[in-house]
Design an enzyme around this catalytic site. Structure first.
Site, PDB file in Angstrom:
ATOM      1  CD  GLU A 168      45.279  43.734  36.978  1.00 47.84           C
ATOM      2  OE1 GLU A 168      45.379  44.577  37.885  1.00 47.84           O
ATOM      3  OE2 GLU A 168      44.432  42.815  37.005  1.00 47.84           O
TER       4      GLU A 168
ATOM      5  CE  LYS B 160      43.272  43.087  40.502  1.00 46.39           C
ATOM      6  NZ  LYS B 160      43.007  42.236  39.356  1.00 46.39           N
TER       7      LYS B 160
ATOM      8  CG  ASN C 169      45.766  43.795  43.911  1.00 47.69           C
ATOM      9  OD1 ASN C 169      45.862  45.009  44.042  1.00 47.69           O
ATOM     10  ND2 ASN C 169      46.079  43.165  42.782  1.00 47.69           N
TER      11      ASN C 169
ATOM     12  N   GLY D 245      40.422  38.225  37.331  1.00 45.21           N
ATOM     13  CA  GLY D 245      39.286  39.075  36.989  1.00 45.21           C
ATOM     14  C   GLY D 245      38.361  38.483  35.939  1.00 45.21           C
TER      15      GLY D 245
ATOM     16  CG  HIS E 297      49.086  42.392  39.764  1.00 37.65           C
ATOM     17  ND1 HIS E 297      48.358  42.496  38.596  1.00 37.65           N
ATOM     18  CD2 HIS E 297      48.318  41.693  40.637  1.00 37.65           C
ATOM     19  CE1 HIS E 297      47.188  41.898  38.767  1.00 37.65           C
ATOM     20  NE2 HIS E 297      47.142  41.402  39.994  1.00 37.65           N
TER      21      HIS E 297
ATOM     22  CB  SER F 108      38.535  34.117  39.679  1.00 36.12           C
ATOM     23  OG  SER F 108      38.592  34.985  38.559  1.00 36.12           O
TER      24      SER F 108
ATOM     25  CD  GLU G 286      47.647  37.491  41.486  1.00 29.24           C
ATOM     26  OE1 GLU G 286      46.678  37.542  42.255  1.00 29.24           O
ATOM     27  OE2 GLU G 286      48.067  38.469  40.867  1.00 29.24           O
TER      28      GLU G 286
HETATM   29  P1  PGA Z   1      40.833  38.751  41.033  1.00 32.95           P
HETATM   30  O1  PGA Z   1      42.279  39.488  41.027  1.00 32.95           O
HETATM   31  O2  PGA Z   1      40.686  38.134  42.398  1.00 32.95           O
HETATM   32  O3  PGA Z   1      39.851  39.882  40.806  1.00 32.95           O
HETATM   33  O4  PGA Z   1      40.852  37.759  39.948  1.00 32.95           O
HETATM   34  C1  PGA Z   1      43.388  38.887  41.628  1.00 32.95           C
HETATM   35  C2  PGA Z   1      44.602  39.739  41.431  1.00 32.95           C
HETATM   36  O5  PGA Z   1      44.764  40.310  40.335  1.00 32.95           O
HETATM   37  O6  PGA Z   1      45.435  39.867  42.330  1.00 32.95           O
END
Ligand code: PGA
Length: 240
Positions: free
Chosen positions: A92, A6, A4, A168, A90, A204, A162
């Site tokens: 976010e 982003k 992903n 992140g 997601h 992560s 998640e």
């Molecule tokens: P990350 O993001 O691996 O940077 O923690 C995962 C995601 O938001 O899908």
């Protein structure tokens, strides 16, 4: 293993990633490799992925096919630029852009209608985990997202767990914590299809922890942000 990206990568950067990755994964047949990119990079990304075993996905969509919806992008438009998957809901999107279980549900049906494989994201915040609400939150999100889904749809659906506190932040859920929620999600799904539905872990995931996470019985793959931005790192996630 879904990347992903982003809000990272121009069209050229996206295409260069695939050109560097493709020769190194051409013999990988036991895993699905998917790169989800910003809308603006999708055409070049899918052009570069033609003839490879790398799939392309979007990070969001709108549920109408077309119309006066300034700034939105529809499922047929994503299909037209070579997408086969789409991430929906997601955290976010939920946190910053007003996504709710109800909009996730509408987007899910738009994706299914146009044969895009939806990756539906669920997960609790740190406050919810600390308040012992994790299972209640996940159950509400799953019930809301999948309202009206019938058995013929289920095998096209992918779920990503998640935990928001692990995205992140460098803080990964322990394999046991992730497994516990994955098993809980699988129990919420219809029995006859539950074992066929892919449930990805995200938050992560990195080369150092991927093996242990993927070793859990109910973790079927990863949804990876930061560690999927560089070819070397993504390659390690594939070849763990
Ligand atoms: P990350 O993001 O691996 O940077 O923690 C995962 C995601 O938001 O899908």
């Amino acid at each position: 293993m879904a990347g992903n990206w982003k809000m990272y990568k121009t069209p050229t950067e996206a295409a260069d990633f695939v050109k560097a990755l493709a020769p190194q994964v051409k013999d990988v047949h036991d895993k699905t490799m998917l790169l989800c990119a910003p809308f603006t990079a999708l055409q070049k990304l899918s052009d570069a992925a033609v003839g490879t075993n790398i799939a392309v996905g979007a990070e969001n969509l709108y549920w109408e096919d077309e119309g006066a919806f300034t700034g939105e992008v529809s499922a047929p438009m994503l299909k037209a630029v070579g997408c086969t998957y789409v991430i929906i809901g997601h955290s976010e999107r939920r946190q910053y852009f007003g996504e709710t279980d109800a909009t996730v549900n509408k987007k899910l049906f738009a994706a299914l209608k146009h044969n895009l494989l939806p990756i539906i994201c669920v997960g609790e915040t740190l406050a919810q985990r600390e308040g012992n609400e994790t299972f209640k939150v996940i159950e509400t999100q799953i019930n809301g997202a999948f309202q009206g889904v019938t058995n013929s749809h289920w095998t096209s659906i992918i779920i990503a767990y998640e935990p928001v506190w692990a995205i992140g932040t460098g803080k990964t859920a322990t394999p046991a914590q992730a497994q516990e929620v994955h098993a809980f999600i699988r129990k919420l799904l219809p029995k006859d299809v539950a074992n066929d539905i892919r449930i990805l872990y995200g938050g992560s995931v990195k080369p150092e922890n991927v093996k242990e996470l993927m070793g859990q019985p109910d973790i079927d793959g990863g949804l990876v942000g930061g560690a999927a931005l560089k070819v070397d790192s993504y390659l390690k996630l594939i070849k763990y």
